[in-house]
Structures are given as C-alpha cells and as structure tokens.
Design an enzyme around this catalytic site. Structure first.
Site, mmCIF file in Angstrom:
data_model
loop_
_atom_site.group_PDB
_atom_site.id
_atom_site.type_symbol
_atom_site.label_atom_id
_atom_site.label_comp_id
_atom_site.label_asym_id
_atom_site.label_seq_id
_atom_site.Cartn_x
_atom_site.Cartn_y
_atom_site.Cartn_z
ATOM 1 N N LYS A 94 10.524 -7.225 9.542
ATOM 2 C CA LYS A 94 9.982 -7.649 8.244
ATOM 3 C C LYS A 94 10.748 -8.851 7.699
ATOM 4 O O LYS A 94 10.156 -9.756 7.123
ATOM 5 C CB LYS A 94 9.998 -6.490 7.241
ATOM 6 C CG LYS A 94 8.928 -5.435 7.525
ATOM 7 C CD LYS A 94 8.667 -4.522 6.339
ATOM 8 C CE LYS A 94 7.480 -3.609 6.640
ATOM 9 N NZ LYS A 94 7.170 -2.660 5.579
ATOM 10 N N LYS B 297 1.484 -2.928 15.753
ATOM 11 C CA LYS B 297 1.127 -1.712 15.009
ATOM 12 C C LYS B 297 0.099 -2.045 13.919
ATOM 13 O O LYS B 297 0.198 -3.075 13.262
ATOM 14 C CB LYS B 297 2.409 -1.176 14.359
ATOM 15 C CG LYS B 297 2.245 0.090 13.573
ATOM 16 C CD LYS B 297 3.559 0.436 12.893
ATOM 17 C CE LYS B 297 3.695 -0.203 11.532
ATOM 18 N NZ LYS B 297 3.719 0.699 10.409
ATOM 19 N N LYS C 168 -1.006 -1.450 6.875
ATOM 20 C CA LYS C 168 -1.861 -1.601 5.693
ATOM 21 C C LYS C 168 -1.602 -2.900 4.948
ATOM 22 O O LYS C 168 -2.478 -3.400 4.255
ATOM 23 C CB LYS C 168 -1.736 -0.378 4.771
ATOM 24 C CG LYS C 168 -0.420 -0.252 4.045
ATOM 25 C CD LYS C 168 -0.447 0.913 3.084
ATOM 26 C CE LYS C 168 0.390 2.078 3.560
ATOM 27 N NZ LYS C 168 1.809 1.787 3.819
HETATM 28 N N1 AQP Z 1 -0.088 2.198 12.957
HETATM 29 C C1 AQP Z 1 0.366 3.411 12.699
HETATM 30 N N2 AQP Z 1 0.168 4.415 13.586
HETATM 31 C C2 AQP Z 1 0.623 5.661 13.306
HETATM 32 N N3 AQP Z 1 1.280 6.002 12.171
HETATM 33 C C3 AQP Z 1 1.487 5.020 11.271
HETATM 34 N N4 AQP Z 1 2.084 5.007 10.064
HETATM 35 C C4 AQP Z 1 2.042 3.763 9.552
HETATM 36 N N5 AQP Z 1 1.402 2.937 10.399
HETATM 37 C C5 AQP Z 1 1.048 3.692 11.481
HETATM 38 C C6 AQP Z 1 2.669 6.179 9.432
HETATM 39 O O1 AQP Z 1 2.108 6.274 8.121
HETATM 40 C C7 AQP Z 1 3.085 6.869 7.244
HETATM 41 C C8 AQP Z 1 3.194 6.075 5.981
HETATM 42 O O2 AQP Z 1 3.694 4.789 6.288
HETATM 43 P P1 AQP Z 1 4.403 3.931 5.173
HETATM 44 O O3 AQP Z 1 3.443 3.656 4.096
HETATM 45 O O4 AQP Z 1 5.641 4.614 4.731
HETATM 46 O O5 AQP Z 1 4.876 2.598 5.803
HETATM 47 P P2 AQP Z 1 4.750 1.964 7.203
HETATM 48 O O6 AQP Z 1 5.197 2.917 8.253
HETATM 49 O O7 AQP Z 1 5.456 0.651 7.143
HETATM 50 O O8 AQP Z 1 3.158 1.779 7.267
HETATM 51 P P3 AQP Z 1 2.305 0.474 7.186
HETATM 52 O O9 AQP Z 1 0.883 0.895 7.066
HETATM 53 O O10 AQP Z 1 2.657 -0.420 8.315
HETATM 54 O O11 AQP Z 1 2.743 -0.168 5.797
HETATM 55 P P4 AQP Z 1 3.287 -1.625 5.530
HETATM 56 O O12 AQP Z 1 2.241 -2.559 6.047
HETATM 57 O O13 AQP Z 1 3.464 -1.703 4.045
HETATM 58 O O14 AQP Z 1 4.587 -1.767 6.257
HETATM 59 C C9 AQP Z 1 4.386 6.939 8.033
HETATM 60 O O15 AQP Z 1 4.572 8.274 8.489
HETATM 61 C C10 AQP Z 1 4.162 6.007 9.178
HETATM 62 O O16 AQP Z 1 4.916 6.357 10.327
#
Ligand code: AQP
Length: 337
Positions: free
Chosen positions: A114, A195, A198
């Site tokens: 990041k 990956k 969101k």
């Molecule tokens: N691509 C993914 N596949 C499987 N699990 C996923 N998780 C996130 N992306 C995937 C799981 O979703 C939960 C919540 O995630 P988070 O909001 O704490 O942050 P993150 O892991 O950083 O998810 P994002 O969607 O990628 O958010 P941003 O874009 O803001 O960084 C966690 O259990 C995560 O493992």
C-alpha cells in the site's frame, strides 16, 4: 469470560464490499454464527489509514453495516458494531504500540504494497496492524477468520499478545488466524495476479455486492483468462484466471471441486464458463442486494441495530482495557472503571 470460543472479525468501510470480501470472509462469518460467540466490527478507524472523503466514509460505514446484515449477520447471534463507537480500540492501539517494536511493522507486506502505491504515506498505515491487534485482544478472541491477505497481521497480533504477557503477566488471549480452504484469495477479474479489493476503482476489477445483474455479467464477460480451452483448477500462473472463476463458482455454490469440474464438462469454452459463473453469482447476490436496499430505506432502524451492538462491545472492551492498563502500571480511577 464466555464458555464458547470467541471469534472477532473486522471489515473496512473503504469502498463497496466485493465478492472477495463475501466469499473470503462474510459468508464464513454468517455460517459460523451458532457455534461460537461472534464479534464483527466495521473498522472505520482502519479505513482512514489511507485518505478518505468524510462523506464517503460516513456513507460507506452505514452501507457496510447494512450489507453485513443483508448477507445474514444476525444481531441476535453476532455483536455487530462500528469500531469508532467503542473508544477503547483507539486507546488500546496506543498502549500496544508501546509493546510492539518498529521492525515488526516494517516487515508487513500489506504495508509495503500500500505504501508503494502512494506518494505520501500516513503514519497510521504503518501502525494499522497494532490497531487491529487491539481490536482482537480487547475481546479475548480465540479465532480470527480472515482471507489469506490478513494472515500476517494476525500473526503479528499473536506476537504482540505473547510479548505483552511476557512483560506484564498472562492477561491476553493469543488468537489464531482461521483461513478458508477455498476462496481465501479471490483475484481481480481484470488481473488474476492481483487480489480483488474494494478500494480498487477500475471497472471490471471487482464484483460488488450491490452491482446490478448487467454489471455483474459485464465484468465476468471481460474477465481475463488465457488462450487455451481447458476448464480445470490449476496452480499454473497462466491458468490463474480460469482457476479464479472456478474458485468463485465453487465457494458461491458450496460444491466440491469434482462437482464443479463436472458442471463445466459440457461447456463449449470460456464463454460458457463466464456466463455460468456470472449466473451463480447473481443467484447468490440477488437476495443480499434486495435486503440491502430495504435496510438502507430505514436508516434510523439500521443505526439503532448497530448502536445496540456497540453497547455490548463497549462493556467487554472497556473492562479489558482497564485490566491492560492496570497490568502496565496505570492507576485507573474509579470513575473510569
Ligand atoms: N480478494 C479477497 N479474497 C478473499 N478474502 C478477501 N478479503 C478481502 N479481500 C479478499 C477478506 O475480507 C475481510 C475484510 O477485509 P478488510 O476490509 O479488512 O480489508 P482488506 O483485506 O484490505 O480488503 P480489501 O477489500 O482489499 O480492502 P481495501 O481495498 O480497502 O484494502 C478480511 O477477512 C479479508 O481477508
């Protein structure tokens, strides 16, 4: 402490939730609601470790809570709350940052990825896993069900708990990450090497839980695959796109891998694969999307449900915070107990 094992999970309101969030995390949280004592937190303090527009953050926080409820999180069985509504989280983060060496944080791969994508990196992006450790440790959580991307952070939370216990006495439960066998890492449809996230904004990267049927079909139709024809699960990098589509189908339908391959035996090529996976996803998402719109139509009731969760969370977290402070040598005045 409760006799049931405790489970803590968090989700950032950093955009509209994706199929990756759903298959890797939320679906499992919903399925696990009866066996354990569950805490699910919309981690808005985590979201601001990268810049957020205040109005968007407010809207995403409410929408994230609504999507969790719509997906089946039941407030009667799970304590659902917003992180900033329980002040103990921010305070625990400070206390634990005085226990965790800097080198532990600098090793985190999510921080490195990041930080590399930004011109100016906020201090809190580095200390994010300490806030996360506090989230978990305040609730004496035994288990943290997460996608693969979060495993390293949970291991850090374990290290922090162990170091705290070593320095100040056995007070903190050392949590375990629980990673799903399938769906732990749903990849972007536009790039199966990345990956699904969101916060990524490119159209066609993610399927969002609020997307229309047409938008979902559009994204799957353009999903990156390869120049072959074989519809098989595979670890080969060139088959990553097909593997991702099959994994999405597997976790969405709950079928085993053999049944998934059998379902696609009559497919005429990747066109059918994409259409059939899109159909399965639409079938799974439609009730969530419908319920989401119903919940968003009554924001006062939605806020009431989330506030009830915070009341329960606050009681537990504040008692633990007092114990942590006392162990570290702070005198806690009666008014703060
Ligand atoms: N691509 C993914 N596949 C499987 N699990 C996923 N998780 C996130 N992306 C995937 C799981 O979703 C939960 C919540 O995630 P988070 O909001 O704490 O942050 P993150 O892991 O950083 O998810 P994002 O969607 O990628 O958010 P941003 O874009 O803001 O960084 C966690 O259990 C995560 O493992």
């Amino acid at each position: 402490m409760s006799a049931k094992r405790r489970v803590f999970s968090g989700i950032q309101p950093s955009g509209t939730l994706t199929l990756g969030n759903y298959l890797g995390a939320i679906k499992r949280w919903v399925e696990g609601q009866d066996a354990k004592e569950n805490f699910i937190c919309v981690v808005d303090l985590h979201a601001i470790t990268v810049p957020q527009d205040p109005d968007a953050l407010r809207a995403n926080t409410r929408a994230t809570a609504a999507l969790l409820l719509a997906a089946g999180i039941d407030p009667a069985r799970t304590t659902l709350f917003v992180q900033s509504h329980v002040r103990a989280h921010a305070e625990a983060s400070w206390l634990l940052s005085c226990v965790a060496p800097l080198g532990w944080l600098e090793r985190m791969t999510q921080y490195k990825a990041k930080a590399a994508a930004q011109e100016s990196v906020l201090t809190a992006l580095l200390t994010y896993p300490i806030l996360q450790a506090g989230d978990i440790l305040l609730y004496d959580a035994h288990e943290v069900p997460v996608g693969e991307d979060q495993k390293q952070h949970i291991e850090l939370a374990r290290d922090i708990a162990q170091r705290f216990n070593h320095l100040f006495g056995e007070l903190l439960v050392v949590p375990e990450p629980k990673i799903a066998a399938a769906g732990a890492r749903v990849m972007g449809l536009d790039d199966p090497a990345k990956k699904m996230s969101k916060s990524a904004t490119a159209r066609g990267h993610a399927v969002r839980l609020t997307d229309s049927d047409d938008e979902i079909r559009w994204a799957f139709k353009r999903a990156v695959t390869d120049s072959g024809r074989e519809i098989v699960f595979s670890d080969e990098p060139e088959k990553a796109g097909v593997n991702n589509l099959l994994t999405i189908y597997q976790v969405t339908t709950g079928k085993d891998p053999d049944a998934v391959v059998a379902d696609f035996a009559s497919a005429r090529g990747y066109g059918d694969l994409k259409t059939w996976v899109a159909d399965a996803v639409i079938e799974a998402i439609t009730p969530i999307r419908t319920r989401f719109h119903e919940l968003m139509a009554d924001p006062a009731e939605l806020d009431r449900q989330v506030a009830l969760g915070a009341d329960h969370a606050r009681e537990i977290a504040e008692a633990k915070l007092v114990a942590i402070k006392e162990a570290m040598g702070f005198g806690v005045p009666a008014a703060l107990r």
